[in-house]
Design a protein around this motif. Structure first.
Motif, PDB file in Angstrom:
ATOM      1  N   ASP A 280     -14.200  10.844 -43.050  1.00 21.26           N
ATOM      2  CA  ASP A 280     -15.361   9.960 -43.184  1.00 21.26           C
ATOM      3  C   ASP A 280     -14.990   8.703 -43.961  1.00 21.26           C
ATOM      4  N   GLU A 281     -15.610   7.597 -43.612  1.00 23.22           N
ATOM      5  CA  GLU A 281     -15.414   6.354 -44.350  1.00 23.22           C
ATOM      6  C   GLU A 281     -16.069   6.482 -45.724  1.00 23.22           C
ATOM      7  N   PRO A 282     -15.495   5.858 -46.758  1.00 22.11           N
ATOM      8  CA  PRO A 282     -16.107   5.908 -48.078  1.00 22.11           C
ATOM      9  C   PRO A 282     -17.528   5.365 -48.056  1.00 22.11           C
TER      10      PRO A 282
ATOM     11  N   TYR B 133     -17.685  12.298 -51.467  1.00 20.28           N
ATOM     12  CA  TYR B 133     -18.543  11.115 -51.468  1.00 20.28           C
ATOM     13  C   TYR B 133     -17.771   9.845 -51.135  1.00 20.28           C
ATOM     14  N   GLY B 134     -16.486  10.005 -50.816  1.00 23.68           N
ATOM     15  CA  GLY B 134     -15.688   8.855 -50.427  1.00 23.68           C
ATOM     16  C   GLY B 134     -14.963   8.171 -51.563  1.00 23.68           C
ATOM     17  N   TYR B 135     -14.833   8.847 -52.720  1.00 21.22           N
ATOM     18  CA  TYR B 135     -14.149   8.254 -53.863  1.00 21.22           C
ATOM     19  C   TYR B 135     -12.978   9.126 -54.287  1.00 21.22           C
ATOM     20  N   PRO B 136     -11.851   8.523 -54.665  1.00 16.62           N
ATOM     21  CA  PRO B 136     -10.663   9.315 -54.981  1.00 16.62           C
ATOM     22  C   PRO B 136     -10.746  10.060 -56.310  1.00 16.62           C
ATOM     23  N   LYS B 137     -11.497   9.513 -57.274  1.00 13.78           N
ATOM     24  CA  LYS B 137     -11.575  10.097 -58.609  1.00 13.78           C
ATOM     25  C   LYS B 137     -13.026  10.144 -59.083  1.00 13.78           C
ATOM     26  N   LEU B 138     -13.285  11.053 -60.039  1.00  6.99           N
ATOM     27  CA  LEU B 138     -14.620  11.143 -60.622  1.00  6.99           C
ATOM     28  C   LEU B 138     -15.009   9.830 -61.295  1.00  6.99           C
ATOM     29  N   THR B 139     -14.062   9.181 -61.946  1.00 10.61           N
ATOM     30  CA  THR B 139     -14.359   7.933 -62.650  1.00 10.61           C
ATOM     31  C   THR B 139     -14.902   6.863 -61.707  1.00 10.61           C
ATOM     32  N   SER B 140     -14.260   6.681 -60.570  1.00 14.95           N
ATOM     33  CA  SER B 140     -14.711   5.659 -59.620  1.00 14.95           C
ATOM     34  C   SER B 140     -16.070   6.019 -59.023  1.00 14.95           C
ATOM     35  N   LEU B 141     -16.322   7.307 -58.807  1.00 12.29           N
ATOM     36  CA  LEU B 141     -17.619   7.737 -58.294  1.00 12.29           C
ATOM     37  C   LEU B 141     -18.712   7.472 -59.325  1.00 12.29           C
TER      38      LEU B 141
END
Length: 246
Positions: free
Chosen positions: A147-149, A205-213
């Motif tokens: 899926d796309e981010p 959710y399309g994010y590599p890390k918890l921080t970016s999410l």
């Protein structure tokens, strides 16, 4: 030095596509060393032909299990028996069960009762009981980044519907473990979140890390604090004030 966790990777070929194999092994390498790599199915079946092409490339041992009776899944039984044999060999301290089938729920519970670290992997159709039984559960679609981010607009105030439950969970964890100023370690928040929700993964959710999410949700404050290593920061998170005034 802490010894690396040894993991038995057991794959249900009837319920998993061969297109995920690279992502499965890349992911399990983050949890430990894949000591056993076995895949179960009826290899006389044409449906598993594509799996045969990748087994040698990834050094996975195929376990033949004939379908003795129509409608009965003999593959599940073979995987479960092997898992118990491996458990009693005392050669490993973790398992990765790859399947979207709820039939392995009781197996996972039994392995965890024996002190095993158990990671589950399967598609999003995987039943909740199997997911909940695992210490962590990874969705194969997220690992493969099919899926796309999901891009959340920077000026948004309203939290998207699919993130409301996650946001409440993070808020509650921060409240429980934060210091007097309201700050909590991002890594501790992530660890507790994984224990409460085994299938949580920011890649869902399309994010590599918890921080970016967390930054994308815009209802938390994030503080990056320097460490002795100039290339590494420790991140802390805080609930934003609601801004309500009388």
């Amino acid at each position: 030095m802490e010894q690396e966790r040894k993991i038995a990777v057991l794959i249900d070929a009837d319920n998993v596509s061969q297109k995920y194999i690279k992502y499965i092994l890349d992911e399990i390498a983050k949890h430990g060393l894949p000591t056993y790599k076995r895949i179960y199915g009826d290899w006389t079946s044409p449906q598993l032909a594509r799996w045969k092409d990748v087994l040698l490339d990834y050094s996975i041992t195929p376990i033949q299990q004939y379908s003795y009776t129509a409608g009965k899944n003999s593959t599940d039984s073979a995987l479960i028996i092997d898992a118990m044999d491996i458990l009693y060999s005392h050669n490993i301290n973790g398992f990765c069960i790859v399947s979207s089938d709820s039939d392995f729920t009781r197996l996972v519970v039994r392995l965890r009762e024996s002190g095993m670290y158990v990671v589950g992997m399967g598609e999003k159709k995987t039943p909740k009981p199997f997911i909940a039984a695992c210490e962590q559960f990874k969705y194969l679609e997220a690992l493969a980044q099919i899926d796309e981010p999901k891009v959340i607009p920077q000026n948004t105030v309203k939290v998207p519907e699919e993130l409301k439950k996650l946001t409440r969970s993070i808020r509650n964890i921060i409240t429980d473990i934060s210091d007097e100023d309201g700050w909590a370690s991002m890594s501790k928040v992530g660890n507790i979140l994984n224990k409460r929700e085994p299938d949580f993964d920011p890649r869902n959710y399309g994010y590599p890390k918890l921080t970016s999410l967390v930054k994308a949700i815009h209802v938390f404050e994030v503080d990056a604090r320097k460490t002795s290593n100039p290339h590494v920061n420790n991140y802390f998170i805080k609930n934003k004030e609601t801004g309500k005034r009388r």
